[in-house]
Design a protein around this motif. Structure first.
Motif, PDB file in Angstrom:
ATOM      1  N   LEU A   9      13.046 -53.451  73.287  1.00  0.00           N
ATOM      2  CA  LEU A   9      13.797 -52.370  73.931  1.00  0.00           C
ATOM      3  C   LEU A   9      14.271 -51.308  72.947  1.00  0.00           C
ATOM      4  O   LEU A   9      14.737 -50.254  73.362  1.00  0.00           O
ATOM      5  CB  LEU A   9      15.010 -52.945  74.683  1.00  0.00           C
ATOM      6  CG  LEU A   9      14.692 -53.868  75.864  1.00  0.00           C
ATOM      7  CD1 LEU A   9      15.972 -54.453  76.437  1.00  0.00           C
ATOM      8  CD2 LEU A   9      13.928 -53.115  76.947  1.00  0.00           C
ATOM      9  N   VAL A  26       7.980 -57.588  81.174  1.00  0.00           N
ATOM     10  CA  VAL A  26       8.827 -56.503  80.672  1.00  0.00           C
ATOM     11  C   VAL A  26       8.349 -56.061  79.296  1.00  0.00           C
ATOM     12  O   VAL A  26       8.291 -54.861  78.992  1.00  0.00           O
ATOM     13  CB  VAL A  26      10.303 -56.955  80.623  1.00  0.00           C
ATOM     14  CG1 VAL A  26      11.167 -55.882  79.966  1.00  0.00           C
ATOM     15  CG2 VAL A  26      10.815 -57.267  82.015  1.00  0.00           C
ATOM     16  N   ARG A  55      18.155 -48.856  79.076  1.00  0.00           N
ATOM     17  CA  ARG A  55      16.754 -49.192  78.861  1.00  0.00           C
ATOM     18  C   ARG A  55      16.422 -50.556  79.459  1.00  0.00           C
ATOM     19  O   ARG A  55      15.332 -50.773  79.986  1.00  0.00           O
ATOM     20  CB  ARG A  55      16.431 -49.172  77.366  1.00  0.00           C
ATOM     21  CG  ARG A  55      16.477 -47.792  76.741  1.00  0.00           C
ATOM     22  CD  ARG A  55      15.750 -47.768  75.406  1.00  0.00           C
ATOM     23  NE  ARG A  55      16.297 -48.732  74.463  1.00  0.00           N
ATOM     24  CZ  ARG A  55      17.312 -48.475  73.641  1.00  0.00           C
ATOM     25  NH1 ARG A  55      17.905 -47.284  73.675  1.00  0.00           N
ATOM     26  NH2 ARG A  55      17.749 -49.381  72.796  1.00  0.00           N
ATOM     27  N   VAL A  57       7.223 -48.048  74.711  1.00  0.00           N
ATOM     28  CA  VAL A  57       8.098 -47.008  75.250  1.00  0.00           C
ATOM     29  C   VAL A  57       9.150 -46.670  74.204  1.00  0.00           C
ATOM     30  O   VAL A  57       9.827 -47.561  73.671  1.00  0.00           O
ATOM     31  CB  VAL A  57       8.763 -47.472  76.560  1.00  0.00           C
ATOM     32  CG1 VAL A  57       9.767 -46.421  77.047  1.00  0.00           C
ATOM     33  CG2 VAL A  57       7.715 -47.735  77.618  1.00  0.00           C
ATOM     34  N   SER A  72       5.166 -53.885  79.473  1.00  0.00           N
ATOM     35  CA  SER A  72       5.348 -52.527  79.996  1.00  0.00           C
ATOM     36  C   SER A  72       6.307 -51.689  79.165  1.00  0.00           C
ATOM     37  O   SER A  72       6.410 -50.473  79.367  1.00  0.00           O
ATOM     38  CB  SER A  72       5.877 -52.596  81.435  1.00  0.00           C
ATOM     39  OG  SER A  72       7.140 -53.248  81.469  1.00  0.00           O
ATOM     40  N   ASN A  73       6.994 -52.314  78.215  1.00  0.00           N
ATOM     41  CA  ASN A  73       8.050 -51.587  77.506  1.00  0.00           C
ATOM     42  C   ASN A  73       7.834 -51.494  76.004  1.00  0.00           C
ATOM     43  O   ASN A  73       8.509 -50.714  75.336  1.00  0.00           O
ATOM     44  CB  ASN A  73       9.400 -52.270  77.778  1.00  0.00           C
ATOM     45  CG  ASN A  73      10.578 -51.441  77.327  1.00  0.00           C
ATOM     46  OD1 ASN A  73      10.901 -50.418  77.920  1.00  0.00           O
ATOM     47  ND2 ASN A  73      11.247 -51.882  76.270  1.00  0.00           N
ATOM     48  N   THR A  94      16.155 -50.132  83.214  1.00  0.00           N
ATOM     49  CA  THR A  94      14.917 -49.413  83.528  1.00  0.00           C
ATOM     50  C   THR A  94      13.700 -50.314  83.389  1.00  0.00           C
ATOM     51  O   THR A  94      12.782 -50.289  84.221  1.00  0.00           O
ATOM     52  CB  THR A  94      14.768 -48.194  82.597  1.00  0.00           C
ATOM     53  OG1 THR A  94      15.909 -47.345  82.745  1.00  0.00           O
ATOM     54  CG2 THR A  94      13.510 -47.425  82.927  1.00  0.00           C
ATOM     55  N   SER A  95      13.690 -51.152  82.349  1.00  0.00           N
ATOM     56  CA  SER A  95      12.561 -52.049  82.110  1.00  0.00           C
ATOM     57  C   SER A  95      12.417 -53.049  83.243  1.00  0.00           C
ATOM     58  O   SER A  95      11.296 -53.314  83.718  1.00  0.00           O
ATOM     59  CB  SER A  95      12.747 -52.773  80.778  1.00  0.00           C
ATOM     60  OG  SER A  95      12.795 -51.860  79.703  1.00  0.00           O
TER      61      SER A  95
END
Length: 398
Positions: free
Chosen positions: A284, A369, A385, A376, A372-373, A388-389
């Protein structure tokens, strides 16, 4: 890996040299108002009570003893009289290397006074021994298992408690060090854009489990190094008289028990759960400066379990029974509860089952998670964050 070994080694050497330099307190014995035959017998009786803490020196006069005390050659003066009954006065230097416990002196003189009184009453030594013989009390330790009393060795609870305490500290150390290390590695790879190169060759899922595998191999290497170092150190420790006397009082066979097995399983599952959390928090962050924020949840959960495990050593409570089933925290609380008899094996296995099920589900969620993160980059705060994740993950799995 080396820092704990160096610390233990330095502490052991300091303790060894301190113990070698500690000398018993030198106490001059001055006997007054006593006839020569009784004076000699009393002096010998007191000398026989010398031990590793006190060394009595008899045969001195009050004047010579005072001079030796002034010159700091002795630590104290014990002046004893037998008229009208045995009594004593003790003078000690304020800067004496070893302070003498007056209760020890009192016990010594009380025994002599008892013998004096018995002699005046014309009691035979056998009669005095029979009179002072304490009542015999036998002790048996039992544990309640499945509603039945099961005989246990007296040292079982102490060994289990010590083992659970050591395991608790070890879990805290491992989660703090390796959790921070794993989060730091992921943050470094993201901040330096190495992560993009890695994920061009392997999938995020493979990279995720590769990180965990690498961490566990490093942990295994560290544990093996500690075992080897402990075996080498034991060769030296086993020769110490203090260790020999201690080993005679402890039954280490209790370590080969179901309690130990459950504690070790909690250690494995607990470390794996914290590692997955570290991978999540590390993914994150966008750079190394945000690692402290990412490690905070790991530290707070680890400290919470550590404090609750200490509470468990002082007694049982509804809070401890509840937290014994809470993932992350139960890895440290339940082994202590089980070792102290506050929880049964059925409860411990149930708690371990909850942890395993949680670990499987938590890992499945975190992998999604993470995937997809991990690429980012955002300047939003940590909690935003995180929300959002999870929102992205839920949208992908609808």
């Amino acid at each position: 890996m080396l820092s704990p070994l160096i610390f233990v080694g330095i502490a052991g050497l300091i303790g060894y040299f301190v113990s070698q330099n500690v000398q018993p307190a030198k106490v001059a014995v001055v006997i007054v108002n006593t006839q020569a035959p009784a004076k000699g017998l009393l002096s010998k009786a007191i000398l026989k009570t010398s031990d590793s803490n006190i060394k009595f020196e008899a045969g001195t006069t009050q004047t010579s003893a005072e001079k030796a005390l002034t010159n700091e050659k002795i630590d104290g003066i014990l002046t004893v009289t037998t008229k009208p009954k045995i009594s004593a006065k003790y003078v000690e230097r304020s800067n004496a290397d070893n302070n003498v416990d007056t209760s020890t002196l009192t016990a010594t003189l009380s025994q002599l006074k008892l013998q004096q009184t018995a002699a005046s009453l014309k009691l035979a030594p056998e009669a005095l021994t029979a009179l002072l013989a304490p009542a015999k009390v036998t002790k048996r330790t039992v544990a309640i298992e499945n509603g039945k009393q099961v005989a246990k060795n007296d040292t079982t609870a102490a060994v289990n408690k010590a083992f659970a305490g050591v395991l608790t500290v070890f879990i805290l150390m491992i989660t703090m060090v390796y959790g921070s290390m794993l989060a730091q590695e992921i943050a470094t790879e993201k901040g330096s854009r190495i992560m993009e190169i890695l994920l061009s060759s392997v999938s995020a899922t493979t990279q995720f489990f590769g990180k965990l595998a690498g961490m566990f191999l490093l942990l295994l290497t560290q544990i093996v190094a500690y075992v080897i170092a402990g075996a080498i150190g034991w060769v030296w420790l086993a020769k110490l008289d203090f260790v020999k006397s201690l080993l005679k009082q402890i039954d280490f066979s209790v370590l080969a028990s179901q309690t130990t097995l459950i504690a070790v399983l909690f250690f494995v599952v607990g470390v794996m759960t914290y590692a997955v959390l570290a991978a999540l928090t590390g993914s994150l962050v966008s750079n190394q400066e945000q690692v402290n924020t990412a490690v905070m949840p790991i530290s707070m959960l680890g400290l919470a379990g550590y404090m609750l495990s200490f509470m468990a050593q002082t007694g049982d409570s509804p809070l401890l029974r509840i937290t014994s089933f809470v993932p992350f925290i139960n890895a440290t609380v339940m082994p202590v509860q089980l070792a102290l008899g506050h929880a049964g094996f059925a409860m411990a296995w149930a708690s371990l089952g909850v942890s395993v099920i949680f670990l499987i589900g938590f890992t499945w969620v975190v992998v999604g998670v993470y995937r997809s993160n991990v690429l980012v980059y955002s300047d939003a705060n940590f909690m935003k964050r995180l929300r959002t994740s999870f929102s992205i993950w839920r949208a992908e799995h609808k």
